[in-house]
Design an enzyme around this catalytic site. Structure first.
Site, PDB file in Angstrom:
ATOM      1  CB  SER A  37      -0.970   0.001   1.301  1.00 40.96           C
ATOM      2  OG  SER A  37      -1.973   0.835   1.146  1.00 40.96           O
ATOM      3  CG  ASP A 178      -4.524  -1.699  -0.008  1.00 40.70           C
ATOM      4  OD1 ASP A 178      -3.546  -2.082  -0.029  1.00 40.70           O
ATOM      5  OD2 ASP A 178      -5.152  -1.364   0.979  1.00 40.70           O
TER       6      ASP A 178
END
Length: 304
Positions: A37, A178
């Site tokens: 991320s 993600d």
């Protein structure tokens, strides 16, 4: 091998930047940098700077690399529009009804920032092992890739693409998002790849932030809250697993070292209304936390 492991945390990654600076100033010289991320973004910029320095001087001054990352955040990430653009309500509604939903915000500003400041050659020809992780939305599996992958930057974009809030990224006819949906702190992958001395920097405290008067009717606020709850649990599990694994390393005859640096109390940053002052505040908090954590342990030895 020495590994710097950078967890996810959206814009709380500013805290991580401050910790990184403190760690690199202490003498820690990573041979591996792994990120998820926002940690994937910070990993990419550190690797880019390391490659740049290595190309010019055949060595890396890590404190300088940390400062370059810090300067990037302060100069370029000052408001929400630097990261993403809110889609129009009309277009969002039409796309949703027509099964063409593509995220509430458009992350093109972030992608353009990355492409502007990152050189592919620096990433490929750098002296450290680098990996970022993103989740395949079809299989649910997390995939880690290195800079020699021709789609590396696309995986970086995917790793930092918050589900529902941002669109998935298509890579070789597969959709990715993600990496924090599976692993917020990629310490397991670092260990599997040979890491023996690890500095893990997380953006979430052991406790969950408890907002006052949260407006769950605001979709972005709701998505962020659900994400915070989920991510907090995942990162705690990642860290507990790593600590247990490291504790048993003595029994296996291969002692390992793990330093975990994370906020003591939950961080708060409004994804919709942050300013340059908010970013600077988190960076300073991170630097203080990193300095304090390092001072409580033996000085991290320099690379031999």
């Amino acid at each position: 091998m020495k590994a710097l492991v950078l967890g996810g945390g959206s814009m709380k990654g500013a805290f991580q930047v401050g910790v990184i600076q403190a760690v690199l100033e202490s003498g820690f010289e990573p041979e591996m940098i792994y990120g998820i991320s926002v940690g994937a973004l910070n990993t990419t910029f550190l690797a880019n700077e390391a490659g740049h320095q290595f190309h010019d001087n055949k060595q890396v001054q890590w404190p300088v690399a940390g400062r370059k990352l810090l300067e990037f955040w302060i100069r370029n990430i000052t408001q929400p529009q630097d990261i993403s653009i809110l889609r129009s309500r009309v277009k969002l509604g039409v796309n949703t009804l027509m099964s063409r939903f593509d995220g509430i915000v458009n992350p093109q500003p972030l992608h353009q920032l990355i492409r502007k400041h990152v050189n592919k050659e620096n990433l490929v020809h750098n002296p450290v092992r680098v990996k970022v992780g993103a989740v395949n939305m079809a299989t649910g599996e997390i995939k880690y890739v290195a800079p020699d992958n021709p789609h590396f930057l696309d995986y970086v974009f995917a790793s930092s693409s918050i589900p529902m809030l941002m669109p998935a990224v298509e890579i070789e006819q597969q959709l990715y998002q993600d990496g924090g949906m599976r692993e917020v702190a990629p310490v397991r992958q670092a260990i599997e790849d040979g890491a023996t001395e690890i500095v893990l920097i997380a953006c979430h405290s052991p406790l969950l932030y408890q907002p006052e008067g949260i407006n769950t009717k605001n979709l972005i606020t709701l998505i962020e809250r659900v994400r915070d709850i989920t991510v907090n649990q995942i990162v705690n599990s990642n860290i507990i697993w790593a600590e247990n694994y490291i504790d048993r390393s003595v029994l296996r005859g291969k002692p390992m070292k793990l330093t975990v640096i994370r906020p003591k109390i939950p961080l708060f940053l409004d994804l919709q209304h942050f300013t340059s002052e908010d970013i600077s505040r988190l960076i300073i908090e991170g630097y203080r936390a990193g300095t304090e954590a390092i001072s409580k342990t033996e000085k991290i030895p320099e690379k031999q």
